[in-house]
Design a protein around this motif. Structure first.
Motif, short mmCIF file in Angstrom:
data_model
loop_
_atom_site.label_atom_id
_atom_site.label_comp_id
_atom_site.label_asym_id
_atom_site.label_seq_id
_atom_site.Cartn_x
_atom_site.Cartn_y
_atom_site.Cartn_z
N ALA A 32 9.29 -0.05 6.33
CA ALA A 32 8.35 0.48 5.36
C ALA A 32 6.93 0.35 5.90
O ALA A 32 6.62 -0.62 6.61
CB ALA A 32 8.46 -0.29 4.04
N LEU A 33 6.08 1.29 5.57
CA LEU A 33 4.66 1.21 5.90
C LEU A 33 3.92 0.65 4.70
O LEU A 33 4.24 0.98 3.55
CB LEU A 33 4.11 2.60 6.22
N VAL A 34 2.90 -0.19 4.95
CA VAL A 34 2.14 -0.78 3.86
C VAL A 34 0.64 -0.54 4.03
O VAL A 34 0.13 -0.47 5.14
CB VAL A 34 2.43 -2.28 3.69
N THR A 35 -0.02 -0.43 2.88
CA THR A 35 -1.48 -0.26 2.86
C THR A 35 -2.19 -1.57 2.59
O THR A 35 -3.40 -1.67 2.78
CB THR A 35 -1.89 0.77 1.79
N THR A 36 -1.45 -2.57 2.12
CA THR A 36 -1.94 -3.94 1.95
C THR A 36 -0.81 -4.84 2.43
O THR A 36 0.34 -4.66 2.03
CB THR A 36 -2.22 -4.28 0.48
N ASN A 37 -1.14 -5.79 3.30
CA ASN A 37 -0.11 -6.67 3.84
C ASN A 37 0.34 -7.70 2.81
O ASN A 37 -0.45 -8.16 2.00
CB ASN A 37 -0.62 -7.39 5.09
N GLY A 38 1.64 -8.02 2.89
CA GLY A 38 2.19 -9.08 2.05
C GLY A 38 2.18 -10.40 2.81
O GLY A 38 1.51 -10.55 3.83
N GLY A 85 0.17 -2.24 8.15
CA GLY A 85 1.29 -3.02 8.66
C GLY A 85 2.62 -2.43 8.26
O GLY A 85 2.68 -1.34 7.68
N VAL A 86 3.67 -3.18 8.58
CA VAL A 86 5.03 -2.74 8.28
C VAL A 86 5.81 -3.89 7.65
O VAL A 86 5.43 -5.06 7.78
CB VAL A 86 5.79 -2.26 9.54
#
Length: 127
Positions: A32-38, A85-86
């Protein structure tokens, strides 16, 4: 993404190594691509819109505690977005998030553009 296992993945790995249970994730794994990192406990904010969908991850057997994607990962027709991030998820009915990692440099794409991670560029490791 060295040592970027989620709490769920860490627990599954320890349980497996200790012989307590078989804890293999449901395959195929998806990126998955993310716009805010977890972080270890909380998922990042996943991209939505356009024709975005998680992509299937193919890897070779690990050596030295490391492996990487064996095929290009391509997300086509993305919305206008900055990807930071991913995350790697399994394909269970209720998917489990297993890994997470930030890009060294965020990637900004325009509406309808593609984002490609070439084979060998997404490395996961237990160090």
């Amino acid at each position: 993404m060295a040592d970027a296992l989620t709490n769920t993945a860490e627990n599954r790995a320890v349980d497996f190594i200790m012989g307590l249970t078989t804890t293999a994730p449901t395959t195929p794994l998806r990126v998955a691509l993310v716009t805010t990192n977890g972080d270890d406990a909380t998922a990042g904010t996943e991209v939505t819109g356009g024709t975005y969908a998680r992509q299937t991850l193919s890897v070779a057997a690990a050596t030295g505690g490391t492996t990487s994607n064996s095929a290009d990962l391509v997300w086509a027709g993305l919305p206008a977005v900055t990807v930071v991030g991913v995350e790697i998820w399994d394909s269970a009915t209720t998917p489990a998030r297993l890994w997470y990692g930030a890009f060294a440099d965020p990637r900004t794409v325009g509406a309808g553009d593609d984002l490609r991670l070439p084979a060998g560029s997404l490395t996961v490791a237990i160090a």
